[in-house]
Design a protein around this motif. Structure first.
Motif, PDB file in Angstrom:
ATOM      1  N   LEU A   1     127.026  53.383  44.304  1.00  0.00           N
ATOM      2  CA  LEU A   1     125.776  53.716  44.968  1.00  0.00           C
ATOM      3  C   LEU A   1     125.024  54.806  44.201  1.00  0.00           C
ATOM      4  O   LEU A   1     123.798  54.722  44.017  1.00  0.00           O
ATOM      5  N   THR A   2     125.744  55.809  43.723  1.00  0.00           N
ATOM      6  CA  THR A   2     125.116  56.879  42.941  1.00  0.00           C
ATOM      7  C   THR A   2     124.538  56.342  41.644  1.00  0.00           C
ATOM      8  O   THR A   2     123.425  56.691  41.244  1.00  0.00           O
ATOM      9  N   ARG A   3     125.299  55.439  40.984  1.00  0.00           N
ATOM     10  CA  ARG A   3     124.824  54.857  39.733  1.00  0.00           C
ATOM     11  C   ARG A   3     123.549  54.039  39.961  1.00  0.00           C
ATOM     12  O   ARG A   3     122.604  54.112  39.165  1.00  0.00           O
ATOM     13  N   SER A   4     123.518  53.283  41.038  1.00  0.00           N
ATOM     14  CA  SER A   4     122.330  52.476  41.341  1.00  0.00           C
ATOM     15  C   SER A   4     121.130  53.372  41.634  1.00  0.00           C
ATOM     16  O   SER A   4     120.007  53.079  41.214  1.00  0.00           O
ATOM     17  N   SER A   5     121.376  54.456  42.357  1.00  0.00           N
ATOM     18  CA  SER A   5     120.286  55.380  42.677  1.00  0.00           C
ATOM     19  C   SER A   5     119.730  56.034  41.418  1.00  0.00           C
ATOM     20  O   SER A   5     118.508  56.144  41.244  1.00  0.00           O
ATOM     21  N   VAL A   6     120.624  56.456  40.529  1.00  0.00           N
ATOM     22  CA  VAL A   6     120.171  57.083  39.278  1.00  0.00           C
ATOM     23  C   VAL A   6     119.424  56.082  38.411  1.00  0.00           C
ATOM     24  O   VAL A   6     118.399  56.409  37.792  1.00  0.00           O
ATOM     25  N   ALA A   7     119.920  54.845  38.357  1.00  0.00           N
ATOM     26  CA  ALA A   7     119.247  53.819  37.558  1.00  0.00           C
ATOM     27  C   ALA A   7     117.845  53.538  38.091  1.00  0.00           C
ATOM     28  O   ALA A   7     116.889  53.371  37.314  1.00  0.00           O
ATOM     29  N   ALA A   8     117.701  53.511  39.411  1.00  0.00           N
ATOM     30  CA  ALA A   8     116.375  53.299  39.999  1.00  0.00           C
ATOM     31  C   ALA A   8     115.444  54.464  39.689  1.00  0.00           C
ATOM     32  O   ALA A   8     114.250  54.274  39.408  1.00  0.00           O
ATOM     33  N   GLU A   9     115.993  55.679  39.718  1.00  0.00           N
ATOM     34  CA  GLU A   9     115.176  56.859  39.403  1.00  0.00           C
ATOM     35  C   GLU A   9     114.741  56.854  37.941  1.00  0.00           C
ATOM     36  O   GLU A   9     113.587  57.194  37.623  1.00  0.00           O
ATOM     37  N   ILE A  10     115.640  56.464  37.052  1.00  0.00           N
ATOM     38  CA  ILE A  10     115.297  56.384  35.633  1.00  0.00           C
ATOM     39  C   ILE A  10     114.204  55.341  35.401  1.00  0.00           C
ATOM     40  O   ILE A  10     113.270  55.549  34.613  1.00  0.00           O
ATOM     41  N   GLU A  11     114.311  54.228  36.094  1.00  0.00           N
ATOM     42  CA  GLU A  11     113.295  53.188  35.949  1.00  0.00           C
ATOM     43  C   GLU A  11     111.932  53.677  36.409  1.00  0.00           C
ATOM     44  O   GLU A  11     110.909  53.413  35.756  1.00  0.00           O
ATOM     45  N   ASP A  12     111.899  54.415  37.526  1.00  0.00           N
ATOM     46  CA  ASP A  12     110.627  54.964  37.999  1.00  0.00           C
ATOM     47  C   ASP A  12     110.052  55.967  37.012  1.00  0.00           C
ATOM     48  O   ASP A  12     108.833  55.987  36.755  1.00  0.00           O
ATOM     49  N   LEU A  13     110.916  56.822  36.443  1.00  0.00           N
ATOM     50  CA  LEU A  13     110.441  57.801  35.457  1.00  0.00           C
ATOM     51  C   LEU A  13     109.924  57.114  34.199  1.00  0.00           C
ATOM     52  O   LEU A  13     108.926  57.566  33.606  1.00  0.00           O
ATOM     53  N   ASP A  14     110.588  56.054  33.784  1.00  0.00           N
ATOM     54  CA  ASP A  14     110.124  55.316  32.607  1.00  0.00           C
ATOM     55  C   ASP A  14     108.733  54.743  32.838  1.00  0.00           C
ATOM     56  O   ASP A  14     107.883  54.747  31.931  1.00  0.00           O
ATOM     57  N   LYS A  15     108.503  54.256  34.041  1.00  0.00           N
ATOM     58  CA  LYS A  15     107.174  53.707  34.355  1.00  0.00           C
ATOM     59  C   LYS A  15     106.112  54.801  34.325  1.00  0.00           C
ATOM     60  O   LYS A  15     105.017  54.615  33.792  1.00  0.00           O
ATOM     61  N   GLU A  16     106.449  55.980  34.901  1.00  0.00           N
ATOM     62  CA  GLU A  16     105.481  57.079  34.897  1.00  0.00           C
ATOM     63  C   GLU A  16     105.207  57.576  33.485  1.00  0.00           C
ATOM     64  O   GLU A  16     104.061  57.800  33.105  1.00  0.00           O
ATOM     65  N   LEU A  17     106.280  57.746  32.699  1.00  0.00           N
ATOM     66  CA  LEU A  17     106.100  58.217  31.322  1.00  0.00           C
ATOM     67  C   LEU A  17     105.353  57.186  30.485  1.00  0.00           C
ATOM     68  O   LEU A  17     104.559  57.544  29.608  1.00  0.00           O
ATOM     69  N   GLY A  18     105.605  55.933  30.765  1.00  0.00           N
ATOM     70  CA  GLY A  18     104.888  54.904  30.033  1.00  0.00           C
ATOM     71  C   GLY A  18     103.396  54.946  30.300  1.00  0.00           C
ATOM     72  O   GLY A  18     102.576  54.819  29.391  1.00  0.00           O
ATOM     73  N   ALA A  19     103.021  55.175  31.581  1.00  0.00           N
ATOM     74  CA  ALA A  19     101.604  55.268  31.919  1.00  0.00           C
ATOM     75  C   ALA A  19     100.960  56.488  31.270  1.00  0.00           C
ATOM     76  O   ALA A  19      99.837  56.431  30.763  1.00  0.00           O
ATOM     77  N   GLU A  20     101.688  57.624  31.275  1.00  0.00           N
ATOM     78  CA  GLU A  20     101.141  58.829  30.652  1.00  0.00           C
ATOM     79  C   GLU A  20     101.042  58.660  29.134  1.00  0.00           C
ATOM     80  O   GLU A  20     100.079  59.109  28.508  1.00  0.00           O
ATOM     81  N   SER A  21     102.039  58.017  28.541  1.00  0.00           N
ATOM     82  CA  SER A  21     102.028  57.843  27.089  1.00  0.00           C
ATOM     83  C   SER A  21     100.860  56.964  26.646  1.00  0.00           C
ATOM     84  O   SER A  21     100.274  57.193  25.586  1.00  0.00           O
ATOM     85  N   LEU A  22     100.532  55.966  27.457  1.00  0.00           N
ATOM     86  CA  LEU A  22      99.398  55.120  27.106  1.00  0.00           C
ATOM     87  C   LEU A  22      98.107  55.926  27.073  1.00  0.00           C
ATOM     88  O   LEU A  22      97.247  55.693  26.219  1.00  0.00           O
ATOM     89  N   GLY A  23      97.984  56.902  27.967  1.00  0.00           N
ATOM     90  CA  GLY A  23      96.797  57.745  27.962  1.00  0.00           C
ATOM     91  C   GLY A  23      96.753  58.684  26.775  1.00  0.00           C
ATOM     92  O   GLY A  23      95.676  59.033  26.281  1.00  0.00           O
ATOM     93  N   LEU A  24      97.927  59.110  26.281  1.00  0.00           N
ATOM     94  CA  LEU A  24      97.991  60.030  25.153  1.00  0.00           C
ATOM     95  C   LEU A  24      98.061  59.323  23.805  1.00  0.00           C
ATOM     96  O   LEU A  24      98.022  59.997  22.764  1.00  0.00           O
ATOM     97  N   LEU A  25      98.168  58.017  23.816  1.00  0.00           N
ATOM     98  CA  LEU A  25      98.356  57.288  22.569  1.00  0.00           C
ATOM     99  C   LEU A  25      97.218  57.502  21.567  1.00  0.00           C
ATOM    100  O   LEU A  25      97.491  57.713  20.377  1.00  0.00           O
ATOM    101  N   PRO A  26      95.953  57.467  21.970  1.00  0.00           N
ATOM    102  CA  PRO A  26      94.884  57.730  20.990  1.00  0.00           C
ATOM    103  C   PRO A  26      94.989  59.106  20.354  1.00  0.00           C
ATOM    104  O   PRO A  26      94.743  59.256  19.143  1.00  0.00           O
TER     105      PRO A  26
END
Length: 308
Positions: free
Chosen positions: A86-111
Motif C-alpha cells: 500500500l505504501t509503495r502504491s501511494s508513493v508511486a501515485a505521488e511520483i506520477e503526480d509530481l512528474d505531471k506537474e514538473l512536466g507542465a512547468e518544464s514545458l513553460g520553461l523550455l523556450p
C-alpha cells in the motif's frame, strides 16, 4: 401469503415439521378460496437485480478461491506485506503526480532553456554538437556567483599580471549581492584595479546584451548585483593587511556584511584554484592561492556562532 407463511412457521415450530406444513397448506387453501392471494410477479428490475447479485456472488466465489490458493494467504507476514504494498502504491501515485506537474512547468520553461543554451554556445561553454567544452567544465567548478562572467574574465586574461591583492579585490565583486546605495561614496581604487574593474563590467554588460539578444528574460537590477564592484576597495584594503577598525570609518557598509563577503570571497578563490588547475595555468592558480591566504585572517575567520 406472508401472513400464511408466518402462521405456518409458528405452527411448524409448535407441532413439528409435518404438522406445520399441513397447517401451512390449509392456510394457503383458505386464502386462495377467499381470493386473498396474488401471484408473485418478477418485473424487469427484480430480474436484473437477481442476475447482478448472482454474478457478484460468482465473482466473489472465484476471488475467494484464488485467494485461498495463493501462498500469500497463509503467509504469517501478509499484514506487513500488505502495508508495504500500500505504501509503495501511494508513493508511486505521488511520483506520477509530481512528474505531471514538473512536466507542465518544464514545458513553460523550455523556450528559456533553449535560449540559455544558445547563449552558452555563443560563449563557447557548449559546442555545436551540444557537448560541454573545457570552458564549460571550468564553469561547473565555480557554481557560485556569476560563473559565466568569472570564466570570461579568466579566459580573456583580465587578471594576468595582477598581484594577489588585486585579484582578491576583483573576486569580491562576485560575492557581494547587496543593493548599493548610489549616493554613497565608494572607497578609492588604485589605477590597476580600476582597469580590472572596467574590464569586468564590460564583460558583464556584454553577457547581459547576449542574453537579451537570444530572448532570455533578464532583470537588469538583479543582473547588476551579480557583479557588484562596490566592495572592491574594502576588499583591497583588507587584502593589504588593514584592520576592520581602520576600514569602517570610510564605508557605509555594516561590519557583518563585510565579514560575510570576505569569507565568501575566500571560498570562491579556493574554487578558482581548481579552475586554474583544470586549465593548466599553474601561475594563475598560485595567485588565487596567495589571494585566499591574504584575506584569510583576523576577525573574519574567527570561529563564531554568527559566521559558522
Amino acid at each position: 401469503a406472508a401472513e400464511a407463511s408466518d402462521n405456518g412457521a409458528s405452527a411448524a415450530a409448535d407441532g413439528g415439521t409435518v404438522g406445520g406444513l399441513m397447517a401451512l397448506g390449509r392456510e394457503l387453501l383458505r386464502l386462495a378460496s377467499e381470493g386473498g392471494t396474488q401471484p408473485l410477479v418478477l418485473n424487469k428490475v427484480s430480474r436484473q437485480v437477481d442476475i447482478e447479485a448472482h454474478d457478484t456472488l460468482q465473482r466473489q466465489r472465484r476471488l475467494q478461491q484464488l485467494q485461498e490458493s495463493s501462498r500469500c494467504h497463509t503467509c504469517p507476514l501478509r499484514a506487513a506485506h500488505f502495508e508495504q504494498s500500500l505504501t509503495r502504491s501511494s508513493v508511486a501515485a505521488e511520483i506520477e503526480d509530481l512528474d505531471k506537474e514538473l512536466g507542465a512547468e518544464s514545458l513553460g520553461l523550455l523556450p528559456q532553456l533553449h535560449a540559455r543554451e544558445k547563449v552558452l554556445q555563443a560563449l563557447g561553454c557548449i559546442g555545436k554538437d551540444g557537448l560541454i567544452t573545457l570552458k564549460g567544465r571550468a564553469a561547473t567548478e565555480v557554481l557560485s556567483g556569476d560563473e559565466v562572467t568569472i570564466l570570461e574574465i579568466v579566459f580573456h586574461n583580465v587578471l594576468d599580471g595582477s598581484t594577489p591583492e588585486y585579484v582578491a579585490a576583483a573576486i569580491s565583486a562576485f560575492v557581494f549581492p547587496d543593493k548599493v546605495d548610489e549616493e554613497a561614496q565608494e572607497v578609492p581604487l588604485p589605477k590597476p584595479l580600476i582597469r580590472i574593474r572596467d574590464a569586468m563590467l564590460q564583460h558583464h554588460k556584454r553577457i547581459e546584451n547576449l542574453l537579451r539578444e537570444h530572448g532570455v528574460d533578464v532583470d537588469p537590477e538583479e543582473h547588476s548585483r551579480m557583479c557588484n564592484v562596490a566592495l572592491m576597495g574594502i576588499a583591497f584594503r583588507w587584502a593589504c593587511g588593514e584592520s576592520l577598525a581602520n576600514i569602517m570609518p570610510d564605508t557605509w557598509l555594516q561590519e557583518g556584511t563585510i565579514v560575510r563577503s570576505i569569507v565568501r570571497a575566500e571560498e570562491l578563490l579556493r574554487k578558482l584554484q581548481d579552475v586554474a588547475k583544470l586549465l593548466g595555468n599553474m601561475k594563475l592558480r598560485q595567485v588565487f592561492k596567495e589571494a585566499a591566504e591574504l584575506i584569510h585572517r583576523d576577525i573574519a575567520f574567527v570561529p563564531s556562532l554568527y559566521i559558522q
